[in-house]
Design a protein around this motif. Sequence first.
Motif, PDB file in Angstrom:
ATOM      1  N   PHE A   1       0.831  -1.205   0.000  1.00  0.00           N
ATOM      2  CA  PHE A   1       0.000   0.000   0.000  1.00  0.00           C
ATOM      3  C   PHE A   1       0.867   1.257   0.000  1.00  0.00           C
ATOM      4  N   LYS A   2       1.945   1.238   0.783  1.00  0.00           N
ATOM      5  CA  LYS A   2       2.842   2.389   0.868  1.00  0.00           C
ATOM      6  C   LYS A   2       3.470   2.706  -0.495  1.00  0.00           C
ATOM      7  N   ASN A   3       3.787   1.667  -1.258  1.00  0.00           N
ATOM      8  CA  ASN A   3       4.475   1.856  -2.534  1.00  0.00           C
ATOM      9  C   ASN A   3       3.535   2.101  -3.704  1.00  0.00           C
ATOM     10  N   THR A   4       2.291   1.651  -3.611  1.00  0.00           N
ATOM     11  CA  THR A   4       1.396   1.720  -4.778  1.00  0.00           C
ATOM     12  C   THR A   4       0.059   2.386  -4.497  1.00  0.00           C
ATOM     13  N   GLY A   5      -0.329   2.473  -3.209  1.00  0.00           N
ATOM     14  CA  GLY A   5      -1.659   2.991  -2.897  1.00  0.00           C
ATOM     15  C   GLY A   5      -2.746   1.948  -3.018  1.00  0.00           C
ATOM     16  N   HIS A   6      -2.393   0.711  -3.385  1.00  0.00           N
ATOM     17  CA  HIS A   6      -3.366  -0.380  -3.492  1.00  0.00           C
ATOM     18  C   HIS A   6      -3.476  -1.151  -2.172  1.00  0.00           C
ATOM     19  N   ALA A   7      -4.584  -1.900  -2.022  1.00  0.00           N
ATOM     20  CA  ALA A   7      -4.800  -2.846  -0.913  1.00  0.00           C
ATOM     21  C   ALA A   7      -4.940  -2.137   0.431  1.00  0.00           C
ATOM     22  N   PHE A   8      -5.494  -0.913   0.456  1.00  0.00           N
ATOM     23  CA  PHE A   8      -5.690  -0.209   1.722  1.00  0.00           C
ATOM     24  C   PHE A   8      -6.591  -1.002   2.656  1.00  0.00           C
ATOM     25  N   PHE A   9      -7.734  -1.458   2.156  1.00  0.00           N
ATOM     26  CA  PHE A   9      -8.700  -2.154   2.999  1.00  0.00           C
ATOM     27  C   PHE A   9      -8.097  -3.433   3.577  1.00  0.00           C
ATOM     28  N   THR A  10      -7.381  -4.182   2.746  1.00  0.00           N
ATOM     29  CA  THR A  10      -6.743  -5.416   3.223  1.00  0.00           C
ATOM     30  C   THR A  10      -5.735  -5.114   4.317  1.00  0.00           C
ATOM     31  N   ALA A  11      -4.982  -4.037   4.149  1.00  0.00           N
ATOM     32  CA  ALA A  11      -3.957  -3.665   5.133  1.00  0.00           C
ATOM     33  C   ALA A  11      -4.585  -3.364   6.487  1.00  0.00           C
ATOM     34  N   ILE A  12      -5.633  -2.526   6.488  1.00  0.00           N
ATOM     35  CA  ILE A  12      -6.213  -2.163   7.788  1.00  0.00           C
ATOM     36  C   ILE A  12      -6.937  -3.356   8.418  1.00  0.00           C
ATOM     37  N   VAL A  13      -7.574  -4.190   7.607  1.00  0.00           N
ATOM     38  CA  VAL A  13      -8.280  -5.352   8.164  1.00  0.00           C
ATOM     39  C   VAL A  13      -7.298  -6.321   8.810  1.00  0.00           C
ATOM     40  N   LEU A  14      -6.159  -6.578   8.155  1.00  0.00           N
ATOM     41  CA  LEU A  14      -5.190  -7.512   8.727  1.00  0.00           C
ATOM     42  C   LEU A  14      -4.567  -6.967  10.006  1.00  0.00           C
ATOM     43  N   VAL A  15      -4.327  -5.655  10.070  1.00  0.00           N
ATOM     44  CA  VAL A  15      -3.809  -5.053  11.305  1.00  0.00           C
ATOM     45  C   VAL A  15      -4.842  -5.182  12.415  1.00  0.00           C
ATOM     46  N   LEU A  16      -6.083  -4.844  12.102  1.00  0.00           N
ATOM     47  CA  LEU A  16      -7.142  -4.888  13.112  1.00  0.00           C
ATOM     48  C   LEU A  16      -7.392  -6.312  13.597  1.00  0.00           C
ATOM     49  N   ILE A  17      -7.449  -7.250  12.655  1.00  0.00           N
ATOM     50  CA  ILE A  17      -7.774  -8.629  13.019  1.00  0.00           C
ATOM     51  C   ILE A  17      -6.654  -9.254  13.838  1.00  0.00           C
ATOM     52  N   SER A  18      -5.409  -8.781  13.662  1.00  0.00           N
ATOM     53  CA  SER A  18      -4.283  -9.346  14.418  1.00  0.00           C
ATOM     54  C   SER A  18      -4.460  -9.126  15.915  1.00  0.00           C
ATOM     55  N   PHE A  19      -4.843  -7.897  16.304  1.00  0.00           N
ATOM     56  CA  PHE A  19      -5.047  -7.648  17.733  1.00  0.00           C
ATOM     57  C   PHE A  19      -6.297  -8.350  18.239  1.00  0.00           C
ATOM     58  N   ILE A  20      -7.337  -8.387  17.432  1.00  0.00           N
ATOM     59  CA  ILE A  20      -8.561  -9.088  17.842  1.00  0.00           C
ATOM     60  C   ILE A  20      -8.269 -10.575  18.057  1.00  0.00           C
ATOM     61  N   LEU A  21      -7.378 -11.136  17.235  1.00  0.00           N
ATOM     62  CA  LEU A  21      -6.996 -12.541  17.413  1.00  0.00           C
ATOM     63  C   LEU A  21      -6.169 -12.740  18.679  1.00  0.00           C
ATOM     64  N   VAL A  22      -5.420 -11.722  19.094  1.00  0.00           N
ATOM     65  CA  VAL A  22      -4.725 -11.795  20.383  1.00  0.00           C
ATOM     66  C   VAL A  22      -5.749 -11.897  21.510  1.00  0.00           C
ATOM     67  N   LEU A  23      -6.796 -11.081  21.412  1.00  0.00           N
ATOM     68  CA  LEU A  23      -7.855 -11.132  22.432  1.00  0.00           C
ATOM     69  C   LEU A  23      -8.581 -12.472  22.391  1.00  0.00           C
ATOM     70  N   TYR A  24      -8.794 -12.986  21.185  1.00  0.00           N
ATOM     71  CA  TYR A  24      -9.451 -14.291  21.059  1.00  0.00           C
ATOM     72  C   TYR A  24      -8.561 -15.390  21.641  1.00  0.00           C
ATOM     73  N   ALA A  25      -7.244 -15.277  21.406  1.00  0.00           N
ATOM     74  CA  ALA A  25      -6.300 -16.229  21.994  1.00  0.00           C
ATOM     75  C   ALA A  25      -6.364 -16.175  23.513  1.00  0.00           C
ATOM     76  N   SER A  26      -6.492 -14.970  24.050  1.00  0.00           N
ATOM     77  CA  SER A  26      -6.612 -14.813  25.502  1.00  0.00           C
ATOM     78  C   SER A  26      -7.884 -15.478  26.010  1.00  0.00           C
ATOM     79  N   PHE A  27      -8.968 -15.325  25.259  1.00  0.00           N
ATOM     80  CA  PHE A  27     -10.216 -15.988  25.626  1.00  0.00           C
ATOM     81  C   PHE A  27     -10.051 -17.507  25.617  1.00  0.00           C
ATOM     82  N   LEU A  28      -9.424 -18.042  24.573  1.00  0.00           N
ATOM     83  CA  LEU A  28      -9.248 -19.494  24.474  1.00  0.00           C
ATOM     84  C   LEU A  28      -8.436 -20.042  25.640  1.00  0.00           C
ATOM     85  N   THR A  29      -7.351 -19.335  25.987  1.00  0.00           N
ATOM     86  CA  THR A  29      -6.426 -19.868  26.987  1.00  0.00           C
ATOM     87  C   THR A  29      -6.843 -19.575  28.417  1.00  0.00           C
ATOM     88  N   ARG A  30      -7.737 -18.604  28.634  1.00  0.00           N
ATOM     89  CA  ARG A  30      -8.093 -18.207  30.001  1.00  0.00           C
ATOM     90  C   ARG A  30      -9.524 -18.519  30.415  1.00  0.00           C
TER      91      ARG A  30
END
Length: 823
Positions: free
Chosen positions: A304-333
Amino acid sequence: MDIQFTGETLLPGKVGQFFIVLAFAASVLSTISYFFATRNKDLADRSWQRLGRISFFVNWASVIGIGVTLFYLILNHYNEYYYVYSHSSKALPVYYIVSAFWEGQEGSFWLWAFWQSLLGAILIWKAKTWENGVLTVVSFSQVFLTSMLLGVQIFGERIGSSPFILLREAVNLKEMAPVVFADPENFKNYLKFITDGRGLNPLLQNYWMVIHPPTLFLGFASMVVPFAYVIAALWQKRYKEWVKPVMPWALFAVMVLGTGIIMGSFWAYEALNFGGFWAWDPVENASLIPWLTLIGAVHVIIAFKNTGHAFFTAIVLVLISFILVLYASFLTRSGILGETSVHAFTDLGMFGHLILYNVVFLVIPIVLIVLRWKELPITNKDEETYSREFWMFIGALVVTVACIQVIFSTSVPVFNKAFGTNFAPPIDAIKYYNQWQAPFAILITMISGFSQFLKYKRTDLRKFYSSLIATLIVSVIITAVFVYVTDVYNNLIYILLSFSCMFAILSNARILSQGFGGKSKLIGAAVAHIGFALLLVGALVAAATSKAVSLNATNFIPVKDFEKVEKPGENMVLYKNEPKKMGRFTVTYTSDTTIAPNTFYKLNFKVIDEKTGKVKEDFDLNPHVQTNPKMGLIASPDTKHYLTYDIYTHITSAPEAKEAHDIESEAQSDEQNYKKPRIVNVSTGDTLHTSSGIITVKDLNFKPTAKSLALAEGDLAVGLPLEIDLNGKIYKTEPIFLVKGNNTFDFARNINDLGLRVRFTKILPDQKKVELQVFEKPQQSKDWVVFKSIEFPYINLYWVGLIVMVIGFLISIFRRQKEIRSV
């Protein structure tokens, strides 16, 4: 007001609870203040920002106060506190007491909150114009983490679990010891009867567990920073500005979480009898998934930085990464993985609390994306197929699909609980996940190599094909040699994965050479990609060609129900000091030592040249075990490291842990445990062959010493020094003959390692000999142990790959940070 029972120290607990409440209140105030500071359009008015900063620093100081207080209680063994009693004991050395600090859920939540507050403090210093929006999100996350430690009742519902709750409030003492605590006086003086804690989980008594959890939780905590930047960007409509400041943080999170996972892999390899470095345990999966999605996010952000493409994919993957950390916490705790994972936490009644944390941080980005959808810089222009950004996007997509498969399989217990289904998790998890993930690994490594020949936006096809074909040919040749040497040529998937890894290594080595030639910005990514490919190929070979070398042709182990937990054909029984052939090794169980609660077994490995009889190799391995009332036999392996393989050995069955003993015992033992003695007349220099070794008689000692030997005037004591040679190892002992008045006595000696007892019973001066009695234990009463040895070929490729990958991330972080400073 709390009633103080005899011996209790309540003040530290009250101080600690005060810090918890203060930390929670300060995080709430900081969230509110930063929220209004973000909404405030008057840039000159920074009153809300100042209040937010002060509140956040108060939160940080309070979190430190919680940690200092809790560590003080654990270090001093205040067992009136349930957390201290549950996770520590006086027998633990200080470094394991540190592990006890975060063994429980409350300690791990504190660790997470500590790192998150530290990162927040750094952001106040570094975030500049992003401070208000980013700190609103970080402070809000801190609200949830500190609330996990509150341990208070509101409207009949408990909020969190405090590490400062008293033992008598957490458990029913009368149920713990009904007879003792039936007496009211004993109940008030309960600490007189509870003199020590339960101790640390045996699986966690390893030096990796001192550093693995802090590193892993720093990784989890750092995932909130890229998430916070994206939320702030959507909230403040700064859609393209977030990329540069977020990249160093994203790379830092990937590096630290990856390092934490690596340490867990080392722990599994050294401390657990998982049978290797990765077992696809649900808790392992829970930490791996967000790491992979953030790696995908990093690559799409670069595109995205080099071409301006894939903005939505970039933000979704960043957002989902932290949400998956929270989900991992739910699974383990939440306790939901209690039956499927060896190191998940049990449920502390925070099931709903954990779900709320997940739901809130899932709803926030969804709402912002919906509200801002029409304004997002989403381009409709198709990317060039022969462009690097297109294949980086495809690679991120493959990683995401691979993660979905792991999430789905790991979440089977969640589906069962939510929908009342009864799906069974995979029986052989390693085989199941390997079959699914190997094709994804092939695609990812091929793309990581293939994309290196492409340029952003448009590529010169002639140069592309010439470079690609040359690298493919060399990769085929190297792969052919590699699969032949490593013996993985009998499986097509293994061959393909070997080829894709070789292709990725060569492609990125080409880029690395360009980096050293002047294009330094390429170095970090190339090194990280090479490390990842080495990691995969090392894991492939080790997993595909690992084999048990402790082969048992009888396929029988004389231990009750052994076949229910282990494969008898892959385990060997050793009787003490009776060597057994194991492939090229001759293995001897030589001794054991108990240092409560662990029993350490010494297994001697020799490689003997069959032609000359010379010993070519000679080393000892010291696997140890402890018998845990709840968990049964807990085995920790020991490993012999070679350049091209490891010999990994652990105990699979043993007698119950014994008290420590000396080689020689001066106490008289029960001779009924021995066979009928051999009685022989011997003189200096004579040798006697026994099943326990060759006994050599030395010169008589007319001044022997022994603890129980008291000589009066006229008494005569004579020692008979003996040396017992067992396969080159010498044991020395000295039975004693005593003449006291008109009576004779003898002091027998036991050599427990050999199952041998000797007595010096007569002096025969006319024959210039002495009488020696030799007792040997029957084989079935000798000490024994069952062990398993596994050979992991080329495992060092795995460890080297991990280290190289982390180095690549470090290089990239420094480069991205330099980019920000140069702006």
